[in-house]
Write a protein that holds these residues in place. Sequence first.
Motif, PDB file in Angstrom:
ATOM      1  N   VAL A 172      -7.830   2.342   6.055  1.00  0.00           N
ATOM      2  CA  VAL A 172      -7.239   1.196   5.343  1.00  0.00           C
ATOM      3  C   VAL A 172      -6.784   1.638   3.950  1.00  0.00           C
ATOM      4  O   VAL A 172      -5.736   1.210   3.457  1.00  0.00           O
ATOM      5  CB  VAL A 172      -8.239   0.018   5.272  1.00  0.00           C
ATOM      6  N   TRP A 173      -7.558   2.508   3.338  1.00  0.00           N
ATOM      7  CA  TRP A 173      -7.209   3.066   2.022  1.00  0.00           C
ATOM      8  C   TRP A 173      -5.864   3.798   2.079  1.00  0.00           C
ATOM      9  O   TRP A 173      -5.030   3.665   1.183  1.00  0.00           O
ATOM     10  CB  TRP A 173      -8.337   3.988   1.579  1.00  0.00           C
ATOM     11  N   THR A 174      -5.641   4.527   3.136  1.00  0.00           N
ATOM     12  CA  THR A 174      -4.367   5.238   3.306  1.00  0.00           C
ATOM     13  C   THR A 174      -3.204   4.248   3.364  1.00  0.00           C
ATOM     14  O   THR A 174      -2.167   4.444   2.716  1.00  0.00           O
ATOM     15  CB  THR A 174      -4.399   6.093   4.588  1.00  0.00           C
ATOM     16  N   ILE A 175      -3.378   3.170   4.118  1.00  0.00           N
ATOM     17  CA  ILE A 175      -2.333   2.140   4.200  1.00  0.00           C
ATOM     18  C   ILE A 175      -2.130   1.471   2.848  1.00  0.00           C
ATOM     19  O   ILE A 175      -0.994   1.262   2.399  1.00  0.00           O
ATOM     20  CB  ILE A 175      -2.686   1.086   5.277  1.00  0.00           C
ATOM     21  N   PHE A 176      -3.245   1.179   2.173  1.00  0.00           N
ATOM     22  CA  PHE A 176      -3.176   0.536   0.853  1.00  0.00           C
ATOM     23  C   PHE A 176      -2.360   1.385  -0.124  1.00  0.00           C
ATOM     24  O   PHE A 176      -1.479   0.870  -0.827  1.00  0.00           O
ATOM     25  CB  PHE A 176      -4.600   0.329   0.317  1.00  0.00           C
ATOM     26  N   GLN A 177      -2.616   2.680  -0.146  1.00  0.00           N
ATOM     27  CA  GLN A 177      -1.894   3.561  -1.079  1.00  0.00           C
ATOM     28  C   GLN A 177      -0.399   3.577  -0.791  1.00  0.00           C
ATOM     29  O   GLN A 177       0.430   3.589  -1.703  1.00  0.00           O
ATOM     30  CB  GLN A 177      -2.463   4.973  -1.003  1.00  0.00           C
TER      31      GLN A 177
ATOM     32  N   LEU B 182     -10.540   4.727  -4.711  1.00  0.00           N
ATOM     33  CA  LEU B 182     -11.089   4.369  -3.396  1.00  0.00           C
ATOM     34  C   LEU B 182     -12.319   3.475  -3.551  1.00  0.00           C
ATOM     35  O   LEU B 182     -12.473   2.490  -2.826  1.00  0.00           O
ATOM     36  CB  LEU B 182     -11.437   5.647  -2.615  1.00  0.00           C
ATOM     37  N   ASP B 183     -13.181   3.807  -4.522  1.00  0.00           N
ATOM     38  CA  ASP B 183     -14.380   2.989  -4.737  1.00  0.00           C
ATOM     39  C   ASP B 183     -14.013   1.564  -5.145  1.00  0.00           C
ATOM     40  O   ASP B 183     -14.588   0.589  -4.645  1.00  0.00           O
ATOM     41  CB  ASP B 183     -15.269   3.620  -5.818  1.00  0.00           C
ATOM     42  N   GLN B 184     -13.045   1.437  -6.070  1.00  0.00           N
ATOM     43  CA  GLN B 184     -12.612   0.101  -6.509  1.00  0.00           C
ATOM     44  C   GLN B 184     -12.022  -0.675  -5.334  1.00  0.00           C
ATOM     45  O   GLN B 184     -12.338  -1.844  -5.122  1.00  0.00           O
ATOM     46  CB  GLN B 184     -11.539   0.212  -7.610  1.00  0.00           C
ATOM     47  N   PHE B 185     -11.166   0.006  -4.587  1.00  0.00           N
ATOM     48  CA  PHE B 185     -10.525  -0.654  -3.451  1.00  0.00           C
ATOM     49  C   PHE B 185     -11.562  -1.077  -2.405  1.00  0.00           C
ATOM     50  O   PHE B 185     -11.531  -2.204  -1.908  1.00  0.00           O
ATOM     51  CB  PHE B 185      -9.488   0.269  -2.817  1.00  0.00           C
ATOM     52  N   GLY B 186     -12.481  -0.154  -2.077  1.00  0.00           N
ATOM     53  CA  GLY B 186     -13.490  -0.460  -1.061  1.00  0.00           C
ATOM     54  C   GLY B 186     -14.363  -1.641  -1.452  1.00  0.00           C
ATOM     55  O   GLY B 186     -14.641  -2.530  -0.640  1.00  0.00           O
ATOM     56  N   ALA B 187     -14.770  -1.671  -2.739  1.00  0.00           N
ATOM     57  CA  ALA B 187     -15.631  -2.764  -3.212  1.00  0.00           C
ATOM     58  C   ALA B 187     -14.891  -4.095  -3.152  1.00  0.00           C
ATOM     59  O   ALA B 187     -15.503  -5.150  -2.940  1.00  0.00           O
ATOM     60  CB  ALA B 187     -16.105  -2.482  -4.633  1.00  0.00           C
TER      61      ALA B 187
END
Lengths: 168, 168
Positions: B18-23, B40-45
């Motif tokens: 999901v992080w890859t798509i977000f970027q 990644l930590d900010q996005f995941g949280a």
Amino acid sequence: MTQGIAIIPADESHIAAVWTIFQEVIAAGDAYVFEAGTTLDQFGAYWFAPQFHPQVALLDGEVVGSYVVKANQPGRGSHVANASYMTASAARGRGIAGMMCEHSLRYAKSLGFRAMQFNIVVATNTVAVRLWQKHGFRIIGTSPGAFRHEQLGYVDAHVMFRELDDIG
Amino acid sequence: MTQGIAIIPADESHIAAVWTIFQEVIAAGDAYVFEAGTTLDQFGAYWFAPQFHPQVALLDGEVVGSYVVKANQPGRGSHVANASYMTASAARGRGIAGMMCEHSLRYAKSLGFRAMQFNIVVATNTVAVRLWQKHGFRIIGTSPGAFRHEQLGYVDAHVMFRELDDIG
């Protein structure tokens, strides 16, 4: 301008007084989204967060109101401010909310914001709607039934907006 | 419906995909408020917070999209949902965003929400505006210049809304 009113940055010494006003404001259930059950710790962490830039209005040294101003969205929406205001019921009718609004517009401008938006102005709270209109805000949209009013059930909520171009 | 697509609750095993798509989505700077620099930590949280109910769309077992649904406001505004959607660029044109939207409407209804609101739909993103309209949303207001578009500068952003009465 109301005589004897000073608006200054809030610090931890003001939390108890602002909390008392907050409880009074939310008890009515007719203007703010927060409900009874919010704890002092939750409220303090929210309203006094550094990025909220909390301010207090003092009348003869006593806290009679408070407001916060912050970015309405992160990143690419962060040039639009959002603000919230509370006035102690005992101090209403003195123009304190209007003073805080004017102060917040200048303060938001000084922080670099280009506009200010209110996201959920309760449509039945006509005193507030008229006050914000007097201070340059216009209704740019209305969310149907978006506020659960304690007495009236689901009522509409306005999105209100103003640019800050004319603020000195 | 797109063949072979499954939408399921996201878990920690999906964060990297999901992080890859977000970027990819935020790199364009034309639709999402988030900017490059989010970690990644900010996005995941944020995206994987339990109260966001994160979901992923899988195509042949691969993550090709994700959405979240949550309350748009606390307390007296918490009966209106808000949702965000992302689709991998390689998987666009297959109706995945529309499938996620339909899924989110049913899911929001099952969670007890009465309506759904999008707060900052970039007006120049006409593909998204039309897609949400097709799925029952209407523009209830427009915030002037509320989105800083990477190519176009300040552009308008719509508030879009739909009730969930007709959702089964």
